[in-house]
Write a protein that holds these residues in place. Sequence first.
Motif, PDB file in Angstrom:
ATOM      1  N   ALA A 128       0.813  -1.216   0.000  1.00 40.54           N
ATOM      2  CA  ALA A 128       0.000   0.000   0.000  1.00 40.54           C
ATOM      3  C   ALA A 128       0.844   1.263   0.000  1.00 40.54           C
ATOM      4  O   ALA A 128       0.375   2.330  -0.409  1.00 40.54           O
ATOM      5  N   LEU A 129       2.095   1.150   0.425  1.00 42.47           N
ATOM      6  CA  LEU A 129       2.964   2.319   0.515  1.00 42.47           C
ATOM      7  C   LEU A 129       3.683   2.616  -0.794  1.00 42.47           C
ATOM      8  O   LEU A 129       4.214   3.705  -0.983  1.00 42.47           O
ATOM      9  N   GLN A 143     -10.159   0.934   0.395  1.00 43.23           N
ATOM     10  CA  GLN A 143      -9.526   0.072   1.392  1.00 43.23           C
ATOM     11  C   GLN A 143     -10.473  -0.042   2.570  1.00 43.23           C
ATOM     12  O   GLN A 143     -11.182   0.900   2.910  1.00 43.23           O
ATOM     13  N   PHE A 147      -5.861   0.829   6.574  1.00 42.45           N
ATOM     14  CA  PHE A 147      -5.017   1.993   6.825  1.00 42.45           C
ATOM     15  C   PHE A 147      -4.925   2.337   8.307  1.00 42.45           C
ATOM     16  O   PHE A 147      -3.963   2.981   8.738  1.00 42.45           O
ATOM     17  N   GLN A 154       3.286   6.303   7.851  1.00 37.07           N
ATOM     18  CA  GLN A 154       2.876   5.327   6.836  1.00 37.07           C
ATOM     19  C   GLN A 154       1.444   5.611   6.348  1.00 37.07           C
ATOM     20  O   GLN A 154       1.143   5.412   5.163  1.00 37.07           O
ATOM     21  N   ALA A 158       0.414   6.048   2.478  1.00 32.96           N
ATOM     22  CA  ALA A 158      -0.608   5.218   1.828  1.00 32.96           C
ATOM     23  C   ALA A 158      -1.676   6.082   1.167  1.00 32.96           C
ATOM     24  O   ALA A 158      -2.124   5.792   0.045  1.00 32.96           O
ATOM     25  N   GLU A 161      -0.344   7.640  -2.006  1.00 30.72           N
ATOM     26  CA  GLU A 161      -0.331   6.673  -3.099  1.00 30.72           C
ATOM     27  C   GLU A 161      -1.720   6.540  -3.733  1.00 30.72           C
ATOM     28  O   GLU A 161      -1.855   6.471  -4.968  1.00 30.72           O
TER      29      GLU A 161
END
Length: 324
Positions: A128-129, A143, A147, A154, A158, A161
């Motif tokens: 996801a990163l 998602q 998360f 992070q 995510a 992205e």
Amino acid sequence: MSTAYLETTKNIYKEAAENPQIGLCCTTTPIWQLPGLNIPKRMQEMNYGCGSTVNPRDLANNPKVLYVGVGGGMELLQFAYFSRQKAGVIGIDIVDEMIEASRKNILDAENTNPWFSSAFIELRKGDALTLPIDDTSIDVAAQNCLFNIFKETQLRQALKEMYRVLKPNGRLILSDPTCETSMPDALKDDERLRALCLSGAIPLKDYIKIISDIGFGTIEVRARRPYRILDSKHYATNELIFIESVEVCAVKDPMPEDGPCIFTGKTAIYYGSNEYFDDDKGHMLYQNQPLSVCDKTADNLAALNRNDIFISESTWFYDGGGCC
């Protein structure tokens, strides 16, 4: 910042893929009853999500859909119901065993759903990163209960992205636990509890701010429901911790000069003597016709101090038809 907790998460979901664990972390995902949709039992047993990211109003015209954290494949199948094209739905997961389990479940679904082809869903290994997806290639990204596992650094990555891969005006659909109580450090640092979608929960206003900081110009809070209780008998806390699940849609549209439009279920009603009220900012309130308004518009209307406009409190259930 240490990311060792991510390895713990992978191990937990590797086990959950090989040996489905009903209610492992999440318990509130709706099982949509759609005409002709049959969800295999094993898919349901591997439903590791909170709330739902599947909403028909997001899914018109065969959108290209990205789903991160495939689980047993249930939401992949639900998305494919609305995007019946080859690789119309892309599922990303970091855990090989989860990808394989999802693939098997998808083949089972193909046998019980005449309309469905497994070719509608493409499974890819990825993080996801650092999503293995081209820029601006996705209409709807989603998602469910993933998360919240991330720590803030992070989490922001995510979300960046997801923003990167979305087309202009594309939609990011999220379902995650949130918590208004300050989470004790002992729980926040418990890698297993974080992996189980519990101790990573943050206040909803903080969650929304992080999303808007990424650049999403419109944010809709679509549902907010009771989720879990962490109590002192079972967890390292001196007070009762109430966790809710929230469903949010963030739209990749231009950021307004005065900040994002955030819809939390507020409504404006004009009850004056004229046919309508025009605030000269693009909002027309017709007599006794409720209008969903973003929090920003609600504040601006309230600041007029009129005695013929009613503004409701946030209901945390926004269902479209808003002012923006």
